[in-house]
Design a protein around this motif. Structure first.
Motif, PDB file in Angstrom:
ATOM      1  N   LYS A 135      -3.182  13.423  -5.082  1.00 28.63           N
ATOM      2  CA  LYS A 135      -3.336  14.033  -3.760  1.00 28.63           C
ATOM      3  C   LYS A 135      -1.965  14.264  -3.148  1.00 28.63           C
ATOM      4  N   ARG A 136      -1.813  15.357  -2.428  1.00 30.99           N
ATOM      5  CA  ARG A 136      -0.600  15.610  -1.651  1.00 30.99           C
ATOM      6  C   ARG A 136      -1.010  16.338  -0.373  1.00 30.99           C
ATOM      7  N   GLU A 137      -0.680  15.742   0.774  1.00 30.31           N
ATOM      8  CA  GLU A 137      -1.078  16.323   2.055  1.00 30.31           C
ATOM      9  C   GLU A 137      -0.007  16.089   3.109  1.00 30.31           C
ATOM     10  N   ASP A 138      -0.040  16.921   4.141  1.00 26.11           N
ATOM     11  CA  ASP A 138       0.809  16.692   5.305  1.00 26.11           C
ATOM     12  C   ASP A 138       0.114  15.724   6.238  1.00 26.11           C
ATOM     13  N   ILE A 139       0.916  14.970   6.970  1.00 30.61           N
ATOM     14  CA  ILE A 139       0.371  14.024   7.937  1.00 30.61           C
ATOM     15  C   ILE A 139       1.196  14.120   9.221  1.00 30.61           C
ATOM     16  N   TYR A 140       0.499  14.257  10.344  1.00 30.06           N
ATOM     17  CA  TYR A 140       1.178  14.524  11.616  1.00 30.06           C
ATOM     18  C   TYR A 140       0.419  13.877  12.777  1.00 30.06           C
ATOM     19  N   LYS A 141      -0.859  14.236  12.893  1.00 29.38           N
ATOM     20  CA  LYS A 141      -1.695  13.760  13.986  1.00 29.38           C
ATOM     21  C   LYS A 141      -2.867  12.982  13.411  1.00 29.38           C
ATOM     22  N   VAL A 142      -3.080  11.741  13.891  1.00 31.42           N
ATOM     23  CA  VAL A 142      -4.161  10.894  13.399  1.00 31.42           C
ATOM     24  C   VAL A 142      -4.878  10.281  14.600  1.00 31.42           C
ATOM     25  N   LYS A 143      -6.186  10.393  14.610  1.00 29.55           N
ATOM     26  CA  LYS A 143      -7.011   9.815  15.675  1.00 29.55           C
ATOM     27  C   LYS A 143      -6.537  10.248  17.071  1.00 29.55           C
ATOM     28  N   GLY A 144      -6.151  11.504  17.176  1.00 29.72           N
ATOM     29  CA  GLY A 144      -5.776  12.074  18.470  1.00 29.72           C
ATOM     30  C   GLY A 144      -4.330  11.885  18.877  1.00 29.72           C
ATOM     31  N   TYR A 145      -3.537  11.144  18.076  1.00 27.75           N
ATOM     32  CA  TYR A 145      -2.144  10.886  18.426  1.00 27.75           C
ATOM     33  C   TYR A 145      -1.210  11.441  17.356  1.00 27.75           C
ATOM     34  N   TYR A 146      -0.098  12.005  17.826  1.00 32.48           N
ATOM     35  CA  TYR A 146       0.941  12.432  16.896  1.00 32.48           C
ATOM     36  C   TYR A 146       1.719  11.185  16.467  1.00 32.48           C
ATOM     37  N   ILE A 147       1.612  10.840  15.192  1.00 33.45           N
ATOM     38  CA  ILE A 147       2.248   9.611  14.720  1.00 33.45           C
ATOM     39  C   ILE A 147       3.677   9.849  14.227  1.00 33.45           C
ATOM     40  N   HIS A 148       4.033  11.125  14.053  1.00 35.71           N
ATOM     41  CA  HIS A 148       5.402  11.508  13.706  1.00 35.71           C
ATOM     42  C   HIS A 148       5.847  12.601  14.671  1.00 35.71           C
ATOM     43  N   LYS A 149       7.147  12.718  14.864  1.00 29.64           N
ATOM     44  CA  LYS A 149       7.658  13.760  15.755  1.00 29.64           C
ATOM     45  C   LYS A 149       7.602  15.123  15.099  1.00 29.64           C
ATOM     46  N   VAL A 150       7.660  15.152  13.798  1.00 28.72           N
ATOM     47  CA  VAL A 150       7.475  16.385  13.018  1.00 28.72           C
ATOM     48  C   VAL A 150       6.564  16.041  11.843  1.00 28.72           C
ATOM     49  N   PRO A 151       5.867  17.023  11.270  1.00 29.37           N
ATOM     50  CA  PRO A 151       4.964  16.717  10.154  1.00 29.37           C
ATOM     51  C   PRO A 151       5.691  16.066   8.982  1.00 29.37           C
ATOM     52  N   GLN A 152       5.027  15.118   8.369  1.00 25.53           N
ATOM     53  CA  GLN A 152       5.526  14.483   7.151  1.00 25.53           C
ATOM     54  C   GLN A 152       4.523  14.767   6.030  1.00 25.53           C
ATOM     55  N   ARG A 153       4.972  14.546   4.811  1.00 27.91           N
ATOM     56  CA  ARG A 153       4.087  14.761   3.673  1.00 27.91           C
ATOM     57  C   ARG A 153       4.007  13.482   2.858  1.00 27.91           C
ATOM     58  N   TYR A 154       2.866  13.248   2.265  1.00 33.11           N
ATOM     59  CA  TYR A 154       2.735  12.109   1.358  1.00 33.11           C
ATOM     60  C   TYR A 154       2.039  12.572   0.086  1.00 33.11           C
ATOM     61  N   SER A 155       2.226  11.801  -0.961  1.00 36.46           N
ATOM     62  CA  SER A 155       1.567  12.118  -2.218  1.00 36.46           C
ATOM     63  C   SER A 155       1.121  10.829  -2.894  1.00 36.46           C
ATOM     64  N   VAL A 156       0.088  10.957  -3.708  1.00 34.80           N
ATOM     65  CA  VAL A 156      -0.444   9.840  -4.484  1.00 34.80           C
ATOM     66  C   VAL A 156      -0.420  10.261  -5.948  1.00 34.80           C
ATOM     67  N   TRP A 157       0.125   9.382  -6.789  1.00 33.64           N
ATOM     68  CA  TRP A 157       0.316   9.693  -8.210  1.00 33.64           C
ATOM     69  C   TRP A 157      -0.202   8.567  -9.091  1.00 33.64           C
ATOM     70  N   THR A 158      -0.554   8.930 -10.316  1.00 36.99           N
ATOM     71  CA  THR A 158      -0.712   7.937 -11.364  1.00 36.99           C
ATOM     72  C   THR A 158       0.335   8.243 -12.426  1.00 36.99           C
ATOM     73  N   TYR A 159       0.777   7.188 -13.078  1.00 31.80           N
ATOM     74  CA  TYR A 159       1.729   7.378 -14.172  1.00 31.80           C
ATOM     75  C   TYR A 159       1.287   6.541 -15.364  1.00 31.80           C
ATOM     76  N   THR A 160       1.252   7.165 -16.514  1.00 35.18           N
ATOM     77  CA  THR A 160       0.937   6.483 -17.762  1.00 35.18           C
ATOM     78  C   THR A 160       2.112   6.660 -18.715  1.00 35.18           C
ATOM     79  N   PRO A 161       2.710   5.574 -19.161  1.00 37.27           N
ATOM     80  CA  PRO A 161       3.879   5.678 -20.036  1.00 37.27           C
ATOM     81  C   PRO A 161       3.559   6.457 -21.305  1.00 37.27           C
ATOM     82  N   MET A 162       4.527   7.221 -21.765  1.00 32.69           N
ATOM     83  CA  MET A 162       4.385   8.001 -22.986  1.00 32.69           C
ATOM     84  C   MET A 162       4.824   7.124 -24.163  1.00 32.69           C
ATOM     85  N   LEU A 163       3.982   6.181 -24.517  1.00 31.00           N
ATOM     86  CA  LEU A 163       4.340   5.203 -25.551  1.00 31.00           C
ATOM     87  C   LEU A 163       4.147   5.786 -26.954  1.00 31.00           C
TER      88      LEU A 163
END
Length: 212
Positions: A184-212
């Motif tokens: 997943k990769r999304e921007d995050i700015y406003k949560v539950k009616g409040y701006y939690i950052h002064k400008v939009p931020q982005r987050y991502s979720v990854w899985t990694y599997t070693p190439m063994l």
């Protein structure tokens, strides 16, 4: 870039809510920014606490069990750890922090929790095979992040999940990289009616599997 006055006010309210949560969980405020003396030598960034409501979003799919081992890389004073404790997370929780000043604060309030450990150390010198869930709130500059990922890939022997908050400057490095899958990769700015950052931020979720 100028910040909209309404956004700035909403952000201040959000920060005050975070302070109240800090005091409830930790007995002290964790949100004050602390510059790092390790910027030039280690590519580290200053200690800045992530908003609790942001963590609600970013970690929404994390349902920890006693079998999990979670590490916050660049844990600062421990806001992410406080969030997990507020959710009664049963997993082992570790924070690694290079700055002794802020590592001391994290250790001072987490010492009463048997499932929490704070390690004062350069994150590059840790064995991540002890963990299966990694979290980062942009603890290092872009070039250092690239080196960190390459170091991680060279040593990991099992799959991990990475939550990368504020990945806008360096998250692209993981794009189409062997072994990495973007959940997943999304921007995050406003949560539950409040701006939690002064400008939009982005987050991502990854899985990694070693190439063994």
């Amino acid at each position: 870039m100028a910040v909209n006055p309404f956004v700035a006010l909403s952000n201040r309210i959000s920060c005050r809510k975070d302070i109240r949560q800090d005091i409830k969980i930790c007995g002290k405020e964790l949100g004050v920014f602390v510059p790092t003396p390790f910027a030039k030598s280690h590519g580290a960034t200053g200690s800045q606490s992530v908003p609790y409501s942001g963590l609600e979003v970013v970690l929404s799919d994390f349902n920890p069990t006693s079998e999990d081992s979670f590490i916050d890389i660049g844990c600062g004073k421990g806001r992410v750890i406080a969030y997990l404790l507020s959710k009664n997370a049963p997993c082992k929780i570790t924070g690694v922090e290079i700055n002794p000043q802020v590592a001391y604060v994290a250790r001072s309030w987490t010492s009463r929790f048997s499932n929490v450990e704070i390690i004062e150390k350069d994150a590059f010198r840790l064995d991540y095979n002890a963990f299966n869930v990694l979290f980062m709130y942009r603890p290092m500059e872009t070039d250092t992040f690239k080196d960190f990922i390459e170091n991680l890939e060279n040593h990991l022997t099992h799959s991990i999940r990475l939550y990368y908050y504020a990945d806008g400057q360096s998250g692209y490095f993981l794009n189409e990289r062997p072994g990495w899958i973007l959940v997943k990769r999304e921007d995050i700015y406003k949560v539950k009616g409040y701006y939690i950052h002064k400008v939009p931020q982005r987050y991502s979720v990854w899985t990694y599997t070693p190439m063994l």
